[in-house]
Each structure stands twice: as structure tokens, then as C-alpha cells.
Design an enzyme around this catalytic site. Sequence first.
Site, PDB file in Angstrom:
ATOM      1  N   ASP A  48       0.836  -1.207   0.000  1.00 24.38           N
ATOM      2  CA  ASP A  48       0.000   0.000   0.000  1.00 24.38           C
ATOM      3  C   ASP A  48       0.870   1.256   0.000  1.00 24.38           C
ATOM      4  OD1 ASP A  48      -2.319   1.487   0.112  1.00 24.38           O
ATOM      5  OD2 ASP A  48      -3.118   0.507   1.892  1.00 24.38           O
ATOM      6  N   ASP A  72     -10.634   2.206  -3.452  1.00 25.27           N
ATOM      7  CA  ASP A  72     -11.224   1.906  -2.146  1.00 25.27           C
ATOM      8  C   ASP A  72     -12.747   1.926  -2.223  1.00 25.27           C
ATOM      9  OD1 ASP A  72      -9.027   1.324  -0.669  1.00 25.27           O
ATOM     10  OD2 ASP A  72      -8.860   3.284   0.312  1.00 25.27           O
TER      11      ASP A  72
HETATM   12  C1  GLA Z   1      -5.741   2.046   2.011  1.00 21.71           C
HETATM   13  C2  GLA Z   1      -6.104   0.848   1.168  1.00 21.71           C
HETATM   14  C3  GLA Z   1      -7.156   0.026   1.872  1.00 21.71           C
HETATM   15  C4  GLA Z   1      -6.626  -0.421   3.208  1.00 21.71           C
HETATM   16  C5  GLA Z   1      -6.197   0.782   4.021  1.00 21.71           C
HETATM   17  C6  GLA Z   1      -5.475   0.365   5.286  1.00 21.71           C
HETATM   18  O1  GLA Z   1      -6.785   2.939   2.104  1.00 21.71           O
HETATM   19  O2  GLA Z   1      -6.555   1.264  -0.087  1.00 21.71           O
HETATM   20  O3  GLA Z   1      -7.504  -1.078   1.093  1.00 21.71           O
HETATM   21  O4  GLA Z   1      -5.548  -1.304   3.027  1.00 21.71           O
HETATM   22  O5  GLA Z   1      -5.320   1.628   3.290  1.00 21.71           O
HETATM   23  O6  GLA Z   1      -5.052   1.447   6.036  1.00 21.71           O
END
Ligand code: GLA
Length: 725
Positions: free
Chosen positions: A473, A543
Site C-alpha cells: 500500500d 477503495d
Molecule cells: C488504504 C487501502 C485500503 C486499506 C487501508 C489500510 O486505504 O486502499 O484497502 O488497506 O489503506 O489502512
Amino acid sequence: MIRFNQTTKTFYLRGKDYAYVMCVGKAEYLLHLYYGTAIRESDAEYLAEKVGSLQDAACADGGRDLHANELWSEYPSYGRGDYHEPCVLIERKDGALMSRFRYVSHEIKKGAPDVKGMPHVRKADETLTIVLKDDFSSTQIYLHYIVGETSEVLVRYTEIKNVGKESFYIKKALSFALDLPDQAFDLFRLEGNPTAERAPEITPLGHGVTKLQSLRGASSHQMNPFAALLRKKVTETAGECYGVQLIYSGSWQITAEVGNAGTVRLQGGINETAFCWKLGAGEMFTTPQVTLCYSAVGLGGLSRGFADFLRECVIDPKYAKQIRPVLVNNWEATYFDFNYEKLFPIIDEAAKLGIDTFVLDDGWLGKRNWDDSSLGDWFVNTEKLPQGLIPIIAHCKEKGLKFGLWFEPEMISENSELYRLHPDWAIGKQGQTPCRGRNQLVLDFSRREVVDYVFGVMSKILSENEISYVKWDMNRSMSDFFSSALAAEQQGELTHRYILGVYELAERLKSAFPHIFFEGCAGGGGRFDAGMLYYFPQIWTSDNTDAYDRARIQWGTSYCYPVSAMSCHVSACPNHQTGRSVSLQTRGAVASLGATGYELDLSKLSAGEEEEVKAQIAAYKKIEPLVLSGDLYRLSSPFEQTYFCEMLVSKDKTQAYVVGEQLRADPNGYYKESYLRLTGLAEEKLYFIEELNITASGAILANFGLLLPHLPDYGSFVWHIGEVK
Ligand code: GLA
């Protein structure tokens, strides 16, 4: 095929369905002549004679350089009469910036060059390298053109070498330029935001410079490193398109400039804002690679050209077309609030449903119970998980699941052991309050010791535990552009050096742990680009997991990426991002148009839902080969119609899979039947559509179509189509 005609000094490049022609003019300038439908080699001579000579007349030596503005230059420079945006700016010791690059030599080699430290095309048939030399400085330029005979994509990049004894500064070094002879185009881009990534936008191309870019240190949610020039009224199936995509993940730019001579210049590469690279004597600077894709058959052809190229030549062949694990990720199920008792039931249920891998997301490290601490402390949060990861992995194993883990390697929290030890490892000026994003700072990956450290701590976790998958990430944009380790005159190198550090870490981890499947992510789809796809075969698309919005996000993303690159999960309803409720059937259908997975507390499924998910996964596994290797046909746009429809077709056109989602119920539709034309099948074949119990020829399906069902808001259908022999 790459040919050089010694007499006309013409280069003729030919890939699948396109030709690209340039020549060395009388004044030794490298001139562009043609890019488009595959004309014959003999046509190149005509172009050299008619078009090349016109350009020559404009720039014949002897003080006529001011006419350089009329040239179609393969790699334009600054200060000698070409008043369009240049590709390259070299600042010499005395501050002079002008250059005049002329042809020196060229070479045609088999295969594609092995570019070290940067994502690149893995295979091709031939590469042409043309060497240019500046009349005024010790700069030599190597222009590379990489051709695959069965690919619609031409790859270009540039190397800049200091062949002198003193260093100089590169203030701009784009990867390519393409001058097209007329301006009758629209400009297509994919703009967006977190939770609304890659929405298509088309605007007429006016005079002046239109700049698409990211200054965020990452390719960004806001604008994807892609653009296309489209002939007016291009459709999915007709019209000329010229697409460009960067194989790069850092700050980038693509510009389209309509000059007063009526030409358009498309160019792109590393963003020039604040960029400055000190090039010492004998050193070479390599730009990112770019891919140019030409389609004479509309946007569908353009997308399939890019998708094939990325699957065949960029994504790791070990994974590109391999069956992917169906995942369940605990993020939306628990967020930071989990312990063994909460995780085990999710794993138990996942095992019953046919899920392959359980992924533990954010919150497992340091003292991280919220997003305000511990990034950089890559050891287990023992308050939350007293016996570490071992019991979770053991539980997964017992249930027949593999285990995956989330990391955010490039980040540091001020509240972390790492920050307390090494505050200067964060990008920014010590003593100056930094811009925070999601309560975190960015690690200075331009520093070798930082990359080494992160490699060390991640390797420890990855080697001490049985981990088969990593979610990588990256949750904020870069700011406070300053590295404590770089000299003042090298601060302009930071963002590019940073992304080189990211690539290096990815490369090292992938080779140290070849059995691990890496998935990319950046606060959703904030770094969804061809550079990242070189390391990570799939990327978390957004997301936003709402199946209504996802139809748009996946549609937009498909303009230049294969569906297999899009990670798509079924999540809970009401949806956590939008509050919208969409049936489980529709959520599953939309998520099946990519690398599918689940992102919800499976232990809360009702008995009926449990059966439905089990069936979804079984059905997905049957169509997965189409997701991995099929061709995508976009049939009904969620941006323009009340229906979203896409179809995947096997390369041999014997199998197809259609997903449709009624975005808004249309009562008027009851009086106005709408037929969906299935373009993309073989007209001469006969097909059976399972769900409708209909047999029809490809010609009927393509030219007349199938009646779309009338469904309520967010209702959906899937059709499995097979050839009748
Ligand atoms: C980002 C990612 C999510 C998740 C969060 C965790 O927003 O896109 O899928 O992994 O971080 O903090």
C-alpha cells in the site's frame, strides 16, 4: 520490422497494424514523417521525398534554424527556433540552455534492451537506437524504438549521456515526442479522485499546450499517466486513436501542444517541475519508457492493444496469465479493531466458501490501532496479536487457506520507533512543520540505507512466516520535497530517485521471495500504472467497492489496462463508502470482471448469502481464464447509458462472458426495447447463450443483438456464451 534505407536515410518501423516512419534530413536533424495505419515500406520513400524534403527546405543549414518551428522533430530541443515545448533542456556550466541535436549513427538489434532499475518492456522483436549529438555541448542522446511484430504498441525511451569532462544539469528529459501533421483531434484522459478513479474525459484540442500531470510523487488518483489523441467522433469500434501510456509511477507529465503551424506535438515523461538532474562526466540518464498504441478501429482496439501488450510484455510472465488467488481481506470487516477471536471466524467461513487466501490488512504492526502511529515498525503488534502471526497462519493452514499480509513500506509515522531513531529518514526539511497526509510522512526512498532497512525488516517477516501474498500500500502524496541526504544542487533529483528506490525494493523483494504474489495499492487506485504492473500483476482498483460506482471505475480503467490487472472485491452493504445497497448478485457480477475477492465479515453472511457466495466463487473460477487472457469489449457505457455492459471473449472466440448492470431502472425502457449488440464475437460462428437458452449466429449477436432485461436499480445479469460446434 525495422528497416533503414541508406539512400533516402529513412527509418521504417512496422508493428501489428501500424507503421512509424522518420528520416535524417539534409541538416542531419531527425525528422518525423508518419505514424498510423500500416503503410508499406515503399511508401516511406515517398514520404521521405515529399515530406522530408519540405522539412529540409525549412531548415537547410546556413542560418535558417529559426524555421525549426516547422519541423516535425523526433526529440525537440530548446533555443534554436523550435518554439514548441522541448523534450530536453540541458544547462551547461555557463548557464547556456540551447542545443542542436543532429544524427550521428544508429543501430538495429534483436530483442528489447534490459533496462536496469526501472520497469521496462520484457520482450520485443527488435530495437532501433538512434544516436544524436548536440553541436553546442557534450550531450549525446540515444533514442530507442522497440518494436514487436505482433504488438500494436511501439515502446520508446531516451538516454542522455554526458560525453564531456564537466558535469551539467538536465532540467527536462522527456521520454518521447510525437509530431502529428494536423490538429483535428480530441484529447482523451482519465481523471479522477480517491474513490472515483480513472473517469474518461474528452475535450477538443485547442491551440496552446494542454498538460496532464501528477506532481504528487506518484502517478496519482487525479490523472492517470495515459492520454490519447482521438479523431473526432471516435467510437468503441471506429476511428483513429493514438494512445500514450507511461511505464512510470512517479511525478509525470504528458502534454499535447497545437502550434500555429497546425501540427500537434504529443510528448511525455518525468514531470519537469522542480526536476533537475546533475549528470557527471561519462554518466548516463535513462528516462522511463513510454508505450504508443495506434488503433484505426476505435477505443476498443486501443484498449485491447494496451491490454495485450501489458499482459505479454510488462507484467511478470510468471503471473500474467496464471490463476490468481481468490482473497478475503479483513479491512472492511474489522478495520483496525481485530484479534484472533475476530479473525478466525472469517477464515473458517472463507474455507467453506472456496476462498484461497486470507489477507490480514492494516493494524497488525507496531502499536498501530489507528492510522496515527507505527508505520515503519514492521514487527507484530503483540498487544493485539500476543502470539504474533503464527496462530493466524496455522489456522489458515488448518483450513486449507494461504496467508497474505499488508505492508505500507514507503511510509513512516512520527509516532513510531523508526521515526524516533531516524527523523531525517522522512522526506522534508528538519525543523519545518511537515505537511501530513493521513497522519503520516513519506520515507526518503532516495536513500540507499532507507531502502536497505525496509528490505531488511520486511524480509524478516516474510522469511519467518509462511506468507504467499503481500498487499503493498501507499497512502499519501509526497510533499515537502527535500532530502536530508542530497546535496543542494541535487534536490531536484528527489522524486525520481524516490521512485527508483521503490522499484529497487520491489525488485529485491520479488527476487528474494519469488513464491510471493505482490498486489499493488495506493489509498485505492492512486498508483495504478504500467510501472507498478511490472512488479505487481494486479492492483487494488479503488477503495470504493460500491458496485454502482465500480462499474464506472472499472470501465475507465479498462481503456488502457487489462481487466486481470484490476483487483475487484465484493464488500458489505450498505456500502461503507457510499451507503448504497446493491444486491450480492450484482456485487459479485461486477467484481467478476477482474481479479476477484471479498472484503467483508464473512462470518456474518446468512445461510442464503453463504450459498450465493459459494456459487459465485465456483462460477468465477470457470470464467477466470477469460479474465486473465480474454479480450474486453465495452458494450454499454455507465457514463452514457442507464446500463453498464462489458463482454470478455476468448482469443479463439469460442467462449464469452457478459456482465450487465442496470444502473438506473428505466420505465421508458418498457415501451422502447433495447438490444445489446455483442460486438467482438466471430460473425461466422454459432453461439449458445446459457442463461437465455438462445442459439444465434455471431452475425446476429453483433449486428442485431440480444434484448436487455428490464431490471430494477442496480439489478444485474451474467451471460455465459459458448460456440456451438
Ligand atoms: C488504504 C487501502 C485500503 C486499506 C487501508 C489500510 O486505504 O486502499 O484497502 O488497506 O489503506 O489502512
